[in-house]
Every structure is written in C-alpha cells, then in structure tokens.
Design a protein around this motif. Structure first.
Motif, PDB file in Angstrom:
ATOM      1  N   LEU A   1       0.828  -1.203   0.000  1.00  0.00           N
ATOM      2  CA  LEU A   1       0.000   0.000   0.000  1.00  0.00           C
ATOM      3  C   LEU A   1       0.864   1.255   0.000  1.00  0.00           C
ATOM      4  O   LEU A   1       0.588   2.213  -0.723  1.00  0.00           O
ATOM      5  CB  LEU A   1      -0.946   0.012   1.205  1.00  0.00           C
ATOM      6  CG  LEU A   1      -1.853   1.217   1.344  1.00  0.00           C
ATOM      7  CD1 LEU A   1      -2.800   1.318   0.155  1.00  0.00           C
ATOM      8  CD2 LEU A   1      -2.638   1.146   2.632  1.00  0.00           C
ATOM      9  N   PHE A   2       1.926   1.269   0.775  1.00  0.00           N
ATOM     10  CA  PHE A   2       2.835   2.409   0.817  1.00  0.00           C
ATOM     11  C   PHE A   2       3.483   2.640  -0.547  1.00  0.00           C
ATOM     12  O   PHE A   2       3.558   3.767  -1.029  1.00  0.00           O
ATOM     13  CB  PHE A   2       3.905   2.198   1.888  1.00  0.00           C
ATOM     14  CG  PHE A   2       4.961   3.254   1.880  1.00  0.00           C
ATOM     15  CD1 PHE A   2       4.715   4.506   2.419  1.00  0.00           C
ATOM     16  CD2 PHE A   2       6.203   3.012   1.310  1.00  0.00           C
ATOM     17  CE1 PHE A   2       5.685   5.493   2.394  1.00  0.00           C
ATOM     18  CE2 PHE A   2       7.178   3.995   1.288  1.00  0.00           C
ATOM     19  CZ  PHE A   2       6.914   5.246   1.838  1.00  0.00           C
ATOM     20  N   ILE A   3       3.938   1.587  -1.193  1.00  0.00           N
ATOM     21  CA  ILE A   3       4.605   1.715  -2.490  1.00  0.00           C
ATOM     22  C   ILE A   3       3.634   2.222  -3.548  1.00  0.00           C
ATOM     23  O   ILE A   3       3.965   3.104  -4.345  1.00  0.00           O
ATOM     24  CB  ILE A   3       5.237   0.357  -2.905  1.00  0.00           C
ATOM     25  CG1 ILE A   3       6.405   0.019  -1.962  1.00  0.00           C
ATOM     26  CG2 ILE A   3       5.692   0.378  -4.353  1.00  0.00           C
ATOM     27  CD1 ILE A   3       6.942  -1.393  -2.120  1.00  0.00           C
ATOM     28  N   VAL A   4       2.402   1.692  -3.568  1.00  0.00           N
ATOM     29  CA  VAL A   4       1.398   2.135  -4.547  1.00  0.00           C
ATOM     30  C   VAL A   4       1.044   3.609  -4.312  1.00  0.00           C
ATOM     31  O   VAL A   4       0.946   4.393  -5.257  1.00  0.00           O
ATOM     32  CB  VAL A   4       0.143   1.232  -4.469  1.00  0.00           C
ATOM     33  CG1 VAL A   4      -1.012   1.817  -5.269  1.00  0.00           C
ATOM     34  CG2 VAL A   4       0.477  -0.167  -4.967  1.00  0.00           C
ATOM     35  N   THR A   5       0.878   4.007  -3.071  1.00  0.00           N
ATOM     36  CA  THR A   5       0.554   5.407  -2.754  1.00  0.00           C
ATOM     37  C   THR A   5       1.694   6.331  -3.154  1.00  0.00           C
ATOM     38  O   THR A   5       1.468   7.387  -3.750  1.00  0.00           O
ATOM     39  CB  THR A   5       0.254   5.554  -1.246  1.00  0.00           C
ATOM     40  OG1 THR A   5      -0.806   4.674  -0.906  1.00  0.00           O
ATOM     41  CG2 THR A   5      -0.135   6.978  -0.909  1.00  0.00           C
ATOM     42  N   ALA A   6       2.921   5.956  -2.856  1.00  0.00           N
ATOM     43  CA  ALA A   6       4.074   6.782  -3.218  1.00  0.00           C
ATOM     44  C   ALA A   6       4.195   6.919  -4.731  1.00  0.00           C
ATOM     45  O   ALA A   6       4.488   8.006  -5.251  1.00  0.00           O
ATOM     46  CB  ALA A   6       5.350   6.193  -2.635  1.00  0.00           C
ATOM     47  N   ALA A   7       3.936   5.853  -5.468  1.00  0.00           N
ATOM     48  CA  ALA A   7       4.016   5.915  -6.930  1.00  0.00           C
ATOM     49  C   ALA A   7       2.920   6.823  -7.487  1.00  0.00           C
ATOM     50  O   ALA A   7       3.149   7.586  -8.424  1.00  0.00           O
ATOM     51  CB  ALA A   7       3.888   4.515  -7.519  1.00  0.00           C
ATOM     52  N   THR A   8       1.726   6.768  -6.925  1.00  0.00           N
ATOM     53  CA  THR A   8       0.622   7.606  -7.385  1.00  0.00           C
ATOM     54  C   THR A   8       0.886   9.080  -7.093  1.00  0.00           C
ATOM     55  O   THR A   8       0.665   9.943  -7.950  1.00  0.00           O
ATOM     56  CB  THR A   8      -0.695   7.170  -6.707  1.00  0.00           C
ATOM     57  OG1 THR A   8      -0.926   5.796  -7.008  1.00  0.00           O
ATOM     58  CG2 THR A   8      -1.862   8.002  -7.202  1.00  0.00           C
ATOM     59  N   VAL A   9       1.364   9.381  -5.917  1.00  0.00           N
ATOM     60  CA  VAL A   9       1.640  10.771  -5.540  1.00  0.00           C
ATOM     61  C   VAL A   9       2.765  11.346  -6.392  1.00  0.00           C
ATOM     62  O   VAL A   9       2.725  12.519  -6.776  1.00  0.00           O
ATOM     63  CB  VAL A   9       1.979  10.870  -4.031  1.00  0.00           C
ATOM     64  CG1 VAL A   9       2.496  12.239  -3.664  1.00  0.00           C
ATOM     65  CG2 VAL A   9       0.754  10.538  -3.203  1.00  0.00           C
ATOM     66  N   SER A  10       3.732  10.552  -6.742  1.00  0.00           N
ATOM     67  CA  SER A  10       4.857  11.067  -7.535  1.00  0.00           C
ATOM     68  C   SER A  10       4.443  11.410  -8.963  1.00  0.00           C
ATOM     69  O   SER A  10       5.115  12.179  -9.630  1.00  0.00           O
ATOM     70  CB  SER A  10       6.001  10.057  -7.555  1.00  0.00           C
ATOM     71  OG  SER A  10       5.622   8.916  -8.303  1.00  0.00           O
ATOM     72  N   ARG A  11       3.322  10.886  -9.431  1.00  0.00           N
ATOM     73  CA  ARG A  11       2.848  11.166 -10.790  1.00  0.00           C
ATOM     74  C   ARG A  11       1.872  12.331 -10.848  1.00  0.00           C
ATOM     75  O   ARG A  11       1.383  12.659 -11.915  1.00  0.00           O
ATOM     76  CB  ARG A  11       2.167   9.928 -11.363  1.00  0.00           C
ATOM     77  CG  ARG A  11       3.112   8.800 -11.617  1.00  0.00           C
ATOM     78  CD  ARG A  11       2.426   7.661 -12.323  1.00  0.00           C
ATOM     79  NE  ARG A  11       3.267   6.474 -12.250  1.00  0.00           N
ATOM     80  CZ  ARG A  11       2.838   5.288 -11.920  1.00  0.00           C
ATOM     81  NH1 ARG A  11       1.562   5.095 -11.666  1.00  0.00           N
ATOM     82  NH2 ARG A  11       3.657   4.281 -11.875  1.00  0.00           N
ATOM     83  N   GLN A  12       1.553  12.960  -9.740  1.00  0.00           N
ATOM     84  CA  GLN A  12       0.613  14.083  -9.725  1.00  0.00           C
ATOM     85  C   GLN A  12       1.235  15.282 -10.431  1.00  0.00           C
ATOM     86  O   GLN A  12       2.410  15.570 -10.255  1.00  0.00           O
ATOM     87  CB  GLN A  12       0.261  14.489  -8.281  1.00  0.00           C
ATOM     88  CG  GLN A  12      -0.501  13.433  -7.523  1.00  0.00           C
ATOM     89  CD  GLN A  12      -1.883  13.190  -8.093  1.00  0.00           C
ATOM     90  OE1 GLN A  12      -2.541  14.113  -8.527  1.00  0.00           O
ATOM     91  NE2 GLN A  12      -2.294  11.943  -8.111  1.00  0.00           N
ATOM     92  N   PRO A  13       0.441  16.020 -11.244  1.00  0.00           N
ATOM     93  CA  PRO A  13       0.989  17.215 -11.906  1.00  0.00           C
ATOM     94  C   PRO A  13       1.312  18.287 -10.868  1.00  0.00           C
ATOM     95  O   PRO A  13       0.632  18.407  -9.851  1.00  0.00           O
ATOM     96  CB  PRO A  13      -0.141  17.658 -12.835  1.00  0.00           C
ATOM     97  CG  PRO A  13      -1.386  17.087 -12.238  1.00  0.00           C
ATOM     98  CD  PRO A  13      -0.967  15.808 -11.551  1.00  0.00           C
ATOM     99  N   GLN A  14       2.341  19.027 -11.154  1.00  0.00           N
ATOM    100  CA  GLN A  14       2.747  20.106 -10.262  1.00  0.00           C
ATOM    101  C   GLN A  14       1.777  21.277 -10.411  1.00  0.00           C
ATOM    102  O   GLN A  14       1.528  21.742 -11.514  1.00  0.00           O
ATOM    103  CB  GLN A  14       4.172  20.561 -10.572  1.00  0.00           C
ATOM    104  CG  GLN A  14       5.216  19.519 -10.272  1.00  0.00           C
ATOM    105  CD  GLN A  14       5.288  19.201  -8.791  1.00  0.00           C
ATOM    106  OE1 GLN A  14       5.115  20.059  -7.950  1.00  0.00           O
ATOM    107  NE2 GLN A  14       5.540  17.932  -8.472  1.00  0.00           N
ATOM    108  N   VAL A  15       1.246  21.739  -9.322  1.00  0.00           N
ATOM    109  CA  VAL A  15       0.346  22.887  -9.329  1.00  0.00           C
ATOM    110  C   VAL A  15       1.193  24.127  -9.109  1.00  0.00           C
ATOM    111  O   VAL A  15       1.963  24.191  -8.142  1.00  0.00           O
ATOM    112  CB  VAL A  15      -0.718  22.752  -8.216  1.00  0.00           C
ATOM    113  CG1 VAL A  15      -1.616  23.961  -8.182  1.00  0.00           C
ATOM    114  CG2 VAL A  15      -1.516  21.477  -8.415  1.00  0.00           C
TER     115      VAL A  15
END
Length: 140
Positions: free
Chosen positions: A20-34
C-alpha cells in the motif's frame, strides 16, 4: 522444520502495508505540479465580508460625507461603492457617473474606496466592511 502459527498474519499484514505504501508513493509522484498562487494583494481584491454599515443613495439620503463622519474609523475597513445599470442606452454611463460622484465625496473625507459598476437594478450603495487587503497577505 517448525512453523510458528502466531506470526503468519503479522507478516501478511506487514507485506500488505508495504505494498500500500509503495502504490501510494508511486501515485503521488505522478501528480501534476500545481503552480504556486500569486500574492492575493497583487492578484485580486480581498473577498467581501458581511457589511458593517450600508449607505443607499436615495433622493432623501444625507450626503455620503455626513454618513462617513458618523462611522467608526478603522483601517481594516474597506468602502465599496456599487452601482447598477440597466439595458437602456446610456445606463452604464449614468451608473458610472453616480458611483464616481460618491467616490469623490468619499475621497474628500479621506476615505479610499473601491468602485463596482455591474448590470442589475437598484440604487447606488456604499458599504463599509472588513474587506481591506492586509499588507503582505499572500494566497500561498
């Protein structure tokens, strides 16, 4: 070979937590920069709050200067003059002239004001509220 039954569920839970930690970290790292928001004072006027006092420019109303003298002075207050105009020819120019007249009266009293001219119905109003932008305020 000995198997310890007491640790099986704990190991599974630890493995699931790590996944769960790895999946969450991967998802957050792909968020566009605001992009960072600019300073509120530079970008837009402060939001309007509830009015403290309202002046309506009716035919029998006292001059705005008299009304302003009766109000408690507070540097956090903002005077907003709002004029409305209809769809007939010249309505916008008349509303602007009325608002400008009130703006001049406020300026003679040392009161800075913002002026809003918008479509709609009703008399010109002057509203005192805690709308004044704060120095150094930022929207970040």
């Amino acid at each position: 070979m000995s198997v310890r039954a007491g640790h099986g569920w704990q190991t599974s839970l630890a493995d699931l937590s790590l996944i769960l930690f790895i999946v969450t970290a991967a998802t957050v790292s792909r968020q566009p920069q605001v992009p960072a928001l600019p300073s509120r004072a530079a970008a837009a006027p402060s939001p309007q709050t509830e009015p403290l006092s309202v002046y309506v420019a009716a035919p029998d109303a006292p001059p705005l200067a008299d009304w302003l003298r009766e109000q408690a002075a507070d540097p956090r207050q903002q005077l907003t003059i709002t004029a409305h105009y209809g769809s007939d020819a010249g309505a916008q120019a008349r509303a602007l002239a009325q608002a400008t007249r009130l703006l001049a009266q406020a300026g003679a009293q040392g009161q800075a004001a913002r002026m809003v001219v918008e479509p709609g119905e009703g008399p010109v109003r002057a509203v005192l509220a805690y709308d004044a932008p704060r120095v150094g305020e930022s929207g970040e």
